[in-house]
Design an enzyme around this catalytic site. Structure first.
Site, PDB file in Angstrom:
ATOM      1  N   HIS A 142       0.871  -1.176   0.000  1.00  0.00           N
ATOM      2  CA  HIS A 142       0.000   0.000   0.000  1.00  0.00           C
ATOM      3  C   HIS A 142       0.914   1.233   0.000  1.00  0.00           C
ATOM      4  CE1 HIS A 142      -2.957  -2.899   2.051  1.00  0.00           C
ATOM      5  NE2 HIS A 142      -3.185  -2.864   0.748  1.00  0.00           N
ATOM      6  N   GLU A 195       1.489   4.078   2.626  1.00  0.00           N
ATOM      7  CA  GLU A 195       2.012   3.715   3.948  1.00  0.00           C
ATOM      8  C   GLU A 195       3.534   3.865   3.947  1.00  0.00           C
ATOM      9  OE1 GLU A 195      -1.838   0.780   4.207  1.00  0.00           O
ATOM     10  OE2 GLU A 195       0.140  -0.136   4.351  1.00  0.00           O
ATOM     11  N   HIS A 233       3.385  -2.539   6.900  1.00  0.00           N
ATOM     12  CA  HIS A 233       2.261  -1.651   6.556  1.00  0.00           C
ATOM     13  C   HIS A 233       2.114  -0.510   7.559  1.00  0.00           C
ATOM     14  CE1 HIS A 233       0.053  -4.184   3.526  1.00  0.00           C
ATOM     15  NE2 HIS A 233       0.926  -5.059   3.989  1.00  0.00           N
ATOM     16  N   GLU A 281       2.028  -3.607  11.409  1.00  0.00           N
ATOM     17  CA  GLU A 281       1.310  -2.337  11.246  1.00  0.00           C
ATOM     18  C   GLU A 281       1.891  -1.260  12.154  1.00  0.00           C
ATOM     19  OE1 GLU A 281      -1.080  -1.705   9.119  1.00  0.00           O
ATOM     20  OE2 GLU A 281      -1.781  -3.694   8.480  1.00  0.00           O
TER      21      GLU A 281
HETATM   22 ZN   LIG Z   1      -1.442  -1.625   4.315  1.00  0.00          ZN
END
Ligand SMILES: [Zn+2]
Length: 375
Positions: free
Chosen positions: A166, A169, A259, A335
């Site tokens: 992504h 990010e 991420h 994350e």
């Molecule tokens: Zn992500």
């Protein structure tokens, strides 16, 4: 007064900018997609007075809860990104700013530029322990690049790290830069021992097209790469297709997919509890990894995170789920927050590029704790 975003990872549309107290902006959607949330623009203003920059379509962004308790970042020198006063009323995100210079940049998070990405690849390959490998091309014609750190040899574990599927990010690539810096430090005992036991295959940017285009979540043709792992194709998702193919050639004993999370103000990991092959061996590896990371840094925690999938309920199109199941290995989605770490808040900078790098360095200690038992 002028607002521009025609540069690497720029994203904003100007609806109107007649006076400093009424600047109306909108975030552009990712190409061929409805996702949007990443913004990055430059304000040039002669007015030494308060500016009110309103992102009018914030309420329709991919993760509207991400705007709650969120502060945008700004920079005068494009190096240091500090937090600025930001409010959200459920529809409009307003950045309040009193300029100390005529030109200032604003972004969703500290950007990680394409030039810095190229510097990271080439400064790393200058190290005798590191090799730069090109896997193929993206749809916009950029290189899909991988770094191999360490000398492949019989019995060594294959540890894969990918970041920025992504593209918005950006903290993910900052983390990887910190991790690589430490891994290539010859005076670091953890890194030296890790490289005796393992080889690292690192893709610092899984989505260079989306990054340059200023996307939040997709590649050049609107594919969400982290939903492409079961059936990637060169037409829709060459980034995943090429990396997956290389994984199948080399093998995977551990996978970290890095991420950022829009909503939660914490660092956390999401495991593979819901994949068919999950078992107590993987669970034990997960526990050792998490406990070690909690011990080495208060930036990490295990209380807050995603709901754990019930057995057999994992979404197998997600990178960590597909890799974890296919290779029957420890696989995590890592994350980091766009906001701050609520356990250790920093009002001036929030969660930042520098803190992401340090978490990447600490992650090596947690990898060392599990490396002997990965296979
Ligand atoms: Zn992500």
């Amino acid at each position: 007064m002028k607002i521009t975003s025609n540069f690497d990872s720029g994203n904003i549309e100007v609806l109107s900018a007649e006076s400093p107290d009424n600047i109306q902006l909108a975030i552009r959607k990712d190409n061929q997609s409805d996702f949007y949330q990443w913004f990055h623009f430059r304000l040039n203003t002669p007015h030494a007075e308060p500016h009110k920059m309103m992102i009018m379509n914030a309420g329709g962004a991919a993760y509207p809860d991400g705007w709650k308790d969120y502060q945008a970042v700004a920079s005068y020198d494009r190096q240091t990104w500090f937090r600025v006063d930001t409010e959200y009323d459920g529809q409009v995100l307003t950045i309040n700013y009193f300029p100390e210079a005529e030109s200032c940049y604003f972004a969703y998070f500290a950007p990680y530029s394409y030039e810095r990405h190229m510097d990271l690849l080439h400064q790393s390959q200058a190290d005798y322990n590191c090799q730069l490998v090109e896997l193929g091309e993206t749809l916009d014609g950029r290189d899909m690049s991988m770094l191999i750190v360490g000398e492949p040899a019989e019995g060594k574990k294959n540890i894969w790290i990918t970041a920025r599927q992504h593209p918005g990010e950006s903290m993910a690539e900052w983390l990887v830069e910190g991790l690589i810096d430490r891994l290539l430090d010859e005076d670091d005992g953890v890194s030296r021992q890790l490289l005796e036991k393992a080889v690292f295959y690192i893709v610092p940017n899984m989505n260079p097209d989306g990054s340059v285009r200023g996307h939040l979540r997709t590649n050049a043709v609107g594919s969400n790469l982290n939903r492409e792992w079961q059936t990637p194709s060169m037409e829709k998702s060459p980034e995943v297709f090429l990396v997956r193919k290389k994984m199948q050639e080399i093998g995977v004993d551990m996978f970290l997919d890095i991420h950022g999370d829009e909503n939660l103000p914490y660092n956390f990991v999401a495991g593979t509890e819901g994949v068919p092959s999950y078992n107590s061996r993987i669970e034990q590896l997960e526990n050792t990894f998490k406990q070690t990371l909690v011990t080495v840094t208060p930036e990490f925690q295990t209380k807050y995170g995603y709901d754990i999938d019930a057995p057999g309920e994992a979404n197998m199109t997600v990178g960590s789920a597909w890799v974890g199941d296919h290779f029957k290995c420890l696989a995590y989605t890592v994350e980091m927050p766009f906001k701050d770490n609520a356990n250790l808040p920093d009002e001036a900078y929030g969660w930042s590029d520098i803190r992401s790098m340090k978490l990447g360095q600490d992650m090596l200690t947690a990898i060392l704790a599990v490396v002997d038992d990965l296979r």
